[in-house]
Design a protein around this motif. Structure first.
Motif, PDB file in Angstrom:
ATOM      1  N   ARG A 108       9.734  48.203 -19.161  1.00  0.00           N
ATOM      2  CA  ARG A 108       9.946  48.991 -17.941  1.00  0.00           C
ATOM      3  C   ARG A 108      11.427  49.303 -17.703  1.00  0.00           C
ATOM      4  N   GLY A 109      12.264  48.903 -18.652  1.00  0.00           N
ATOM      5  CA  GLY A 109      13.684  49.222 -18.554  1.00  0.00           C
ATOM      6  C   GLY A 109      14.538  48.139 -17.928  1.00  0.00           C
ATOM      7  N   TYR A 110      13.943  46.984 -17.639  1.00  0.00           N
ATOM      8  CA  TYR A 110      14.696  45.853 -17.089  1.00  0.00           C
ATOM      9  C   TYR A 110      15.049  44.885 -18.208  1.00  0.00           C
ATOM     10  N   ASN A 111      15.960  43.996 -17.937  1.00  0.00           N
ATOM     11  CA  ASN A 111      16.265  42.932 -18.887  1.00  0.00           C
ATOM     12  C   ASN A 111      15.373  41.740 -18.526  1.00  0.00           C
ATOM     13  N   GLU A 171       8.420  40.678 -21.936  1.00  0.00           N
ATOM     14  CA  GLU A 171       8.250  41.907 -22.711  1.00  0.00           C
ATOM     15  C   GLU A 171       7.878  43.081 -21.813  1.00  0.00           C
ATOM     16  N   ASP A 172       7.023  42.839 -20.835  1.00  0.00           N
ATOM     17  CA  ASP A 172       6.626  43.895 -19.900  1.00  0.00           C
ATOM     18  C   ASP A 172       7.840  44.406 -19.120  1.00  0.00           C
ATOM     19  N   MET A 173       8.668  43.499 -18.645  1.00  0.00           N
ATOM     20  CA  MET A 173       9.863  43.911 -17.903  1.00  0.00           C
ATOM     21  C   MET A 173      10.804  44.699 -18.813  1.00  0.00           C
TER      22      MET A 173
END
Length: 85
Positions: free
Chosen positions: A59-62, A54-56
């Motif tokens: 931050r705009g990552y998958n 969820e944090d990733m």
């Protein structure tokens, strides 16, 4: 101490516990958790991994794609993840 930890993965459980117990003698103790306690640790660990995904994502990552890549690396190295995601 890190060499001892690495060796513990290569030896049997009993031998590893014996070596670690000798290493910590007078410094601490080795505790063998029950299966119920181990499951509790696994639940917390799984929650940490899910929070990381969820944090990733935030931050705009998958996050799931990154985790899947990590899980593939574990599999290639012959390491079984401690739980299913």
């Amino acid at each position: 101490m890190s060499g001892l930890v690495n060796a513990s993965f290569a030896n049997s459980r009993e031998l590893s516990i014996e070596k670690i117990t000798k290493e910590v003698e007078g410094k601490g103790e080795v505790i063998n958790p029950s299966e119920e306690e181990i499951q509790g640790f696994m639940e917390v660990g799984k929650e940490v991994w899910l929070n990381w995904i969820e944090d990733m994502n935030s931050r705009g990552y998958n996050g799931q794609e990154l985790m899947d890549g990590f899980l593939r690396i574990l599999e290639e190295e012959g390491v079984k993840p401690p739980f299913e995601l």
